[in-house]
Design an enzyme around this catalytic site. Sequence first.
Site, PDB file in Angstrom:
ATOM      1  N   GLN A  30      62.629  25.537  -8.552  1.00 30.61           N
ATOM      2  CA  GLN A  30      63.308  26.823  -8.756  1.00 30.61           C
ATOM      3  C   GLN A  30      63.444  27.117 -10.252  1.00 30.61           C
ATOM      4  O   GLN A  30      63.949  26.295 -11.009  1.00 30.61           O
ATOM      5  CB  GLN A  30      64.698  26.769  -8.079  1.00 30.61           C
ATOM      6  N   ASP A  71      54.461  28.497  -4.547  1.00 30.90           N
ATOM      7  CA  ASP A  71      54.855  29.642  -5.384  1.00 30.90           C
ATOM      8  C   ASP A  71      53.628  30.343  -5.959  1.00 30.90           C
ATOM      9  O   ASP A  71      53.715  31.480  -6.412  1.00 30.90           O
ATOM     10  CB  ASP A  71      55.742  29.162  -6.551  1.00 30.90           C
ATOM     11  N   LYS A 103      65.997  30.585   0.914  1.00 29.65           N
ATOM     12  CA  LYS A 103      64.721  29.928   1.258  1.00 29.65           C
ATOM     13  C   LYS A 103      64.936  28.856   2.332  1.00 29.65           C
ATOM     14  O   LYS A 103      64.161  28.752   3.285  1.00 29.65           O
ATOM     15  CB  LYS A 103      64.083  29.305  -0.003  1.00 29.65           C
TER      16      LYS A 103
END
Length: 290
Positions: free
Chosen positions: A96, A119, A52
């Site tokens: 995460q 997300d 990422k």
Amino acid sequence: MELLDGKKCAESLVADISRKVAGYIGSGLRKPHMTIILVGTHAPSESYVKSKIASCGRAGFEGNLIRLPETVTEQELLAKISGINNDPSTDGVIVQLPLPSHINEQNVINAIAPEKDIDGFHPTNFGRMALGQKAFRPATAYGICKLLQFYDIPIRGKHCVVIGRSNIVGKPISIMLANDFDIGNATVTLTHIETPRELLLDETRRADIVIVAVGIPGFVSEDMVKEGVVLIDVGINRLENGKLVGDVDFAAVAPKCSWITPVPGGVGRMTVAALMINTLMAYENNFNLN
Ligand code: NAP
């Protein structure tokens, strides 16, 4: 059989984003900014976070990683998120997953400001997505849609079977493909662990598109699908010999498919590309560029 090449599609999407970003920076704006919080040192998470951050560099974003120890308390993590929510220099934040077992993941997801939730896991964004409203769409599901669109795979009116009902993959992709979206209007069956085997086989054997996200290597075998199926393999499984495989017995199933995603180089790359799209959207919202 042809490959749905996630690497190629993601590179094309990120190149488009970087051109847009260069224009914004040229007009005097700051770079889009993604912040990732990583708790502990879970090996797969380390690798996802690395990719990422690398993708942020390619897109012309600033990407910064905040590392917190495995022992961090839920309250300390929530306080960190609150600080980022209130920091105007960050457009999007990712915590995460998975988190250590002493931390409630849903509490953490709920604490992220919906306007920074790139997300797309926050109930506000999930709900808006389900209602067909503008939202940050859950990144893996959105990435799958973008991949299907890139290769002009027909979706409208097709019969799609999703295997696995997780909140981050199976559930959102089944809603998105069934919705009256630009990439949607399929007839979708969502299957899960309580789906009787015979029913699962009935469904997958007549499906035009199968999307599997169960986390079991070789779960989809050759006898489960029809000739010409489009197969999207979301699984990422590390075998004992270190090899990375999906949820499909690729060697046996691929010859039957019209299109199939490889693992690695398929959906994983698209998840990261979708995060870049969502971050750019957060940035454009911040600067009223839409
Ligand atoms: P998850 O939360 O563990 O969910 C797995 C789902 O599969 C659950 O809904 C489960 O049903 C269902 N399932 C398990 N065994 C089954 C069976 N025998 N028959 C039918 N359904 C079954 O997993 P996830 O987060 O969705 O991830 C799935 C896989 O995708 C993992 O390998 C993960 O690493 C990978 N992944 C990849 C990406 C990417 O970017 N490529 C992103 C996310 C995840 P129940 O709900 O009944 O338990």
